[in-house]
Design a protein around this motif. Structure first.
Motif, PDB file in Angstrom:
ATOM      1  N   LYS A   3       0.841  -1.196   0.000  1.00 42.23           N
ATOM      2  CA  LYS A   3       0.000   0.000   0.000  1.00 42.23           C
ATOM      3  C   LYS A   3       0.878   1.249   0.000  1.00 42.23           C
ATOM      4  CE  LYS A   3      -4.053  -2.013   0.650  1.00 42.23           C
ATOM      5  NZ  LYS A   3      -5.187  -1.852  -0.203  1.00 42.23           N
ATOM      6  N   THR A   4       0.332   2.331  -0.519  1.00 41.15           N
ATOM      7  CA  THR A   4       1.019   3.613  -0.505  1.00 41.15           C
ATOM      8  C   THR A   4       1.174   4.087   0.943  1.00 41.15           C
ATOM      9  OG1 THR A   4       0.265   4.227  -2.709  1.00 41.15           O
ATOM     10  CG2 THR A   4       0.806   6.040  -1.221  1.00 41.15           C
ATOM     11  N   THR A   5       2.355   4.621   1.247  1.00 40.12           N
ATOM     12  CA  THR A   5       2.612   5.140   2.593  1.00 40.12           C
ATOM     13  C   THR A   5       3.048   6.600   2.528  1.00 40.12           C
ATOM     14  OG1 THR A   5       4.925   4.432   2.625  1.00 40.12           O
ATOM     15  CG2 THR A   5       3.290   2.888   3.519  1.00 40.12           C
ATOM     16  N   VAL A   6       2.780   7.290   3.618  1.00 37.51           N
ATOM     17  CA  VAL A   6       3.194   8.680   3.770  1.00 37.51           C
ATOM     18  C   VAL A   6       3.866   8.823   5.132  1.00 37.51           C
ATOM     19  CG1 VAL A   6       2.418  11.080   3.986  1.00 37.51           C
ATOM     20  CG2 VAL A   6       1.299   9.555   2.329  1.00 37.51           C
ATOM     21  N   MET A   7       4.992   9.505   5.130  1.00 36.41           N
ATOM     22  CA  MET A   7       5.635   9.887   6.381  1.00 36.41           C
ATOM     23  C   MET A   7       5.763  11.408   6.357  1.00 36.41           C
ATOM     24  SD  MET A   7       9.392   9.070   8.083  1.00 36.41           S
ATOM     25  CE  MET A   7      10.238   9.222   6.542  1.00 36.41           C
ATOM     26  N   ALA A   8       5.326  12.052   7.424  1.00 36.68           N
ATOM     27  CA  ALA A   8       5.522  13.493   7.563  1.00 36.68           C
ATOM     28  C   ALA A   8       6.506  13.703   8.701  1.00 36.68           C
ATOM     29  CB  ALA A   8       4.202  14.189   7.868  1.00 36.68           C
ATOM     30  N   TYR A   9       7.420  14.637   8.488  1.00 35.37           N
ATOM     31  CA  TYR A   9       8.270  15.013   9.602  1.00 35.37           C
ATOM     32  C   TYR A   9       8.606  16.498   9.551  1.00 35.37           C
ATOM     33  CZ  TYR A   9      12.557  14.282   6.710  1.00 35.37           C
ATOM     34  OH  TYR A   9      13.540  14.314   5.739  1.00 35.37           O
ATOM     35  N   PHE A  10       8.835  17.022  10.733  1.00 36.15           N
ATOM     36  CA  PHE A  10       9.234  18.409  10.904  1.00 36.15           C
ATOM     37  C   PHE A  10      10.654  18.392  11.421  1.00 36.15           C
ATOM     38  CE2 PHE A  10       9.898  21.927  13.885  1.00 36.15           C
ATOM     39  CZ  PHE A  10       9.723  23.000  13.027  1.00 36.15           C
ATOM     40  N   SER A  11      11.516  19.178  10.809  1.00 38.58           N
ATOM     41  CA  SER A  11      12.892  19.200  11.282  1.00 38.58           C
ATOM     42  C   SER A  11      13.401  20.622  11.456  1.00 38.58           C
ATOM     43  CB  SER A  11      13.817  18.422  10.338  1.00 38.58           C
ATOM     44  OG  SER A  11      13.754  18.940   9.036  1.00 38.58           O
ATOM     45  N   ILE A  12      14.219  20.749  12.463  1.00 39.72           N
ATOM     46  CA  ILE A  12      14.991  21.952  12.722  1.00 39.72           C
ATOM     47  C   ILE A  12      16.429  21.534  12.449  1.00 39.72           C
ATOM     48  CG2 ILE A  12      15.740  23.620  14.466  1.00 39.72           C
ATOM     49  CD1 ILE A  12      13.090  22.968  15.978  1.00 39.72           C
ATOM     50  N   TYR A  13      17.103  22.231  11.555  1.00 38.27           N
ATOM     51  CA  TYR A  13      18.466  21.814  11.256  1.00 38.27           C
ATOM     52  C   TYR A  13      19.350  23.025  10.952  1.00 38.27           C
ATOM     53  CZ  TYR A  13      17.023  22.392   6.389  1.00 38.27           C
ATOM     54  OH  TYR A  13      16.541  22.915   5.211  1.00 38.27           O
ATOM     55  N   GLY A  14      20.622  22.831  11.239  1.00 41.22           N
ATOM     56  CA  GLY A  14      21.592  23.894  11.018  1.00 41.22           C
ATOM     57  C   GLY A  14      22.975  23.422  11.384  1.00 41.22           C
ATOM     58  N   THR A  50      23.516  19.554  12.533  1.00 42.14           N
ATOM     59  CA  THR A  50      22.759  19.249  13.736  1.00 42.14           C
ATOM     60  C   THR A  50      21.279  19.308  13.378  1.00 42.14           C
ATOM     61  OG1 THR A  50      24.501  20.174  15.140  1.00 42.14           O
ATOM     62  CG2 THR A  50      22.305  19.979  16.116  1.00 42.14           C
ATOM     63  N   SER A  51      20.499  18.352  13.887  1.00 46.63           N
ATOM     64  CA  SER A  51      19.067  18.335  13.557  1.00 46.63           C
ATOM     65  C   SER A  51      18.239  17.818  14.724  1.00 46.63           C
ATOM     66  CB  SER A  51      18.818  17.476  12.313  1.00 46.63           C
ATOM     67  OG  SER A  51      19.185  16.132  12.553  1.00 46.63           O
ATOM     68  N   TRP A  52      17.002  18.261  14.717  1.00 50.53           N
ATOM     69  CA  TRP A  52      15.995  17.862  15.711  1.00 50.53           C
ATOM     70  C   TRP A  52      14.734  17.580  14.914  1.00 50.53           C
ATOM     71  CZ3 TRP A  52      11.174  19.331  17.372  1.00 50.53           C
ATOM     72  CH2 TRP A  52      10.800  19.036  18.683  1.00 50.53           C
ATOM     73  N   LYS A  53      14.145  16.384  15.087  1.00 48.65           N
ATOM     74  CA  LYS A  53      13.073  15.963  14.190  1.00 48.65           C
ATOM     75  C   LYS A  53      11.905  15.322  14.925  1.00 48.65           C
ATOM     76  CE  LYS A  53      14.443  13.700  10.503  1.00 48.65           C
ATOM     77  NZ  LYS A  53      14.900  12.614   9.602  1.00 48.65           N
ATOM     78  N   LEU A  54      10.683  15.652  14.443  1.00 50.24           N
ATOM     79  CA  LEU A  54       9.446  14.973  14.856  1.00 50.24           C
ATOM     80  C   LEU A  54       8.907  14.255  13.635  1.00 50.24           C
ATOM     81  CD1 LEU A  54       7.551  17.813  16.790  1.00 50.24           C
ATOM     82  CD2 LEU A  54       8.653  15.809  17.792  1.00 50.24           C
ATOM     83  N   SER A  55       8.581  12.969  13.759  1.00 47.88           N
ATOM     84  CA  SER A  55       8.156  12.189  12.600  1.00 47.88           C
ATOM     85  C   SER A  55       6.970  11.285  12.923  1.00 47.88           C
ATOM     86  CB  SER A  55       9.320  11.320  12.112  1.00 47.88           C
ATOM     87  OG  SER A  55       8.928  10.459  11.075  1.00 47.88           O
ATOM     88  N   THR A  56       6.132  11.074  11.915  1.00 50.78           N
ATOM     89  CA  THR A  56       5.032  10.118  12.058  1.00 50.78           C
ATOM     90  C   THR A  56       5.493   8.705  11.756  1.00 50.78           C
ATOM     91  OG1 THR A  56       4.356  10.304   9.737  1.00 50.78           O
ATOM     92  CG2 THR A  56       3.302  11.806  11.329  1.00 50.78           C
ATOM     93  N   VAL A  64      -2.043  13.058   2.324  1.00 51.64           N
ATOM     94  CA  VAL A  64      -0.873  13.511   3.082  1.00 51.64           C
ATOM     95  C   VAL A  64      -1.251  14.373   4.289  1.00 51.64           C
ATOM     96  CG1 VAL A  64       0.649  13.405   1.072  1.00 51.64           C
ATOM     97  CG2 VAL A  64      -0.474  15.567   1.649  1.00 51.64           C
ATOM     98  N   ASN A  65      -2.442  14.951   4.270  1.00 50.06           N
ATOM     99  CA  ASN A  65      -2.863  15.811   5.373  1.00 50.06           C
ATOM    100  C   ASN A  65      -3.068  15.041   6.672  1.00 50.06           C
ATOM    101  OD1 ASN A  65      -3.156  18.620   4.375  1.00 50.06           O
ATOM    102  ND2 ASN A  65      -4.339  17.550   2.819  1.00 50.06           N
ATOM    103  N   LEU A  97       7.436  15.674   3.484  1.00 48.89           N
ATOM    104  CA  LEU A  97       6.517  14.569   3.216  1.00 48.89           C
ATOM    105  C   LEU A  97       7.256  13.561   2.356  1.00 48.89           C
ATOM    106  CD1 LEU A  97       3.394  16.707   2.335  1.00 48.89           C
ATOM    107  CD2 LEU A  97       3.750  15.394   4.422  1.00 48.89           C
ATOM    108  N   VAL A  98       7.362  12.338   2.848  1.00 46.94           N
ATOM    109  CA  VAL A  98       7.981  11.254   2.094  1.00 46.94           C
ATOM    110  C   VAL A  98       6.853  10.324   1.667  1.00 46.94           C
ATOM    111  CG1 VAL A  98       9.638   9.357   2.114  1.00 46.94           C
ATOM    112  CG2 VAL A  98      10.111  11.451   3.426  1.00 46.94           C
ATOM    113  N   ILE A  99       6.601  10.298   0.370  1.00 47.67           N
ATOM    114  CA  ILE A  99       5.468   9.549  -0.169  1.00 47.67           C
ATOM    115  C   ILE A  99       6.001   8.391  -0.998  1.00 47.67           C
ATOM    116  CG2 ILE A  99       3.393   9.698  -1.588  1.00 47.67           C
ATOM    117  CD1 ILE A  99       3.611  12.831  -1.043  1.00 47.67           C
ATOM    118  N   LYS A 100       5.630   7.192  -0.596  1.00 43.18           N
ATOM    119  CA  LYS A 100       6.025   5.985  -1.329  1.00 43.18           C
ATOM    120  C   LYS A 100       4.772   5.444  -2.023  1.00 43.18           C
ATOM    121  CE  LYS A 100       9.653   5.016   2.010  1.00 43.18           C
ATOM    122  NZ  LYS A 100      10.079   4.152   3.118  1.00 43.18           N
TER     123      LYS A 100
END
Length: 134
Positions: A3-14, A50-56, A64-65, A97-100
């Motif tokens: 099945k098609t999958t979606v992963m959403a993540y928010f990242s802070i990086y620098g 450096t990164s900080w991430k929240l992911s589903t 995707v919503n 959004l990573v959509i497979k």
């Protein structure tokens, strides 16, 4: 059948910032945090930033919503903290959004005004990665 999958993540990086400070300031435990130069578990090379991430994580989805809303819900009400972190550490904020896509089953992709305004308010960008499988 896959099945098609979606992963959403928010990242802070620098280049370099205190991920523990971000965790404390956001009152959220990240899915992943990396420090530039350190070698993450299971990896062979050091992190280039450096990164900080929240992911589903990957979830079966036809819109995707569903995943994006989960991340925005965690961040809602924390706009001033995010703006402060962005300015203090000169970091970037991104929703990815990573959509497979499996078997041609493409998920819906529509961003309403409320989402766009939130993303704009915190000064974030949107990145969409598509992987198409037969």
């Amino acid at each position: 059948m896959n099945k098609t999958t979606v992963m959403a993540y928010f990242s802070i990086y620098g280049d370099c910032f205190d991920t523990d400070y971000v965790t404390q300031e956001m009152s959220l435990q990240p899915t992943e945090a990396r420090v530039k130069g350190n070698i993450p578990n299971g990896k062979t090379r050091p992190s280039i930033e450096t990164s900080w991430k929240l992911s589903t994580g990957d979830e079966e989805s036809n819109d995707v919503n569903i995943q994006l809303d989960k991340i925005i819900k965690l961040l809602n009400g924390k706009e001033s903290q995010l703006q402060c972190i962005k300015n203090k550490y000169e970091v970037s904020l991104t929703f990815t959004l990573v959509i497979k896509i499996e078997n041609g089953e493409k998920p819906g992709m529509h961003f309403n005004t409320k989402k766009i305004e939130f993303i704009h308010k915190i000064g974030a960008e949107i990145d969409i990665d598509l992987y198409i499988y037969s």
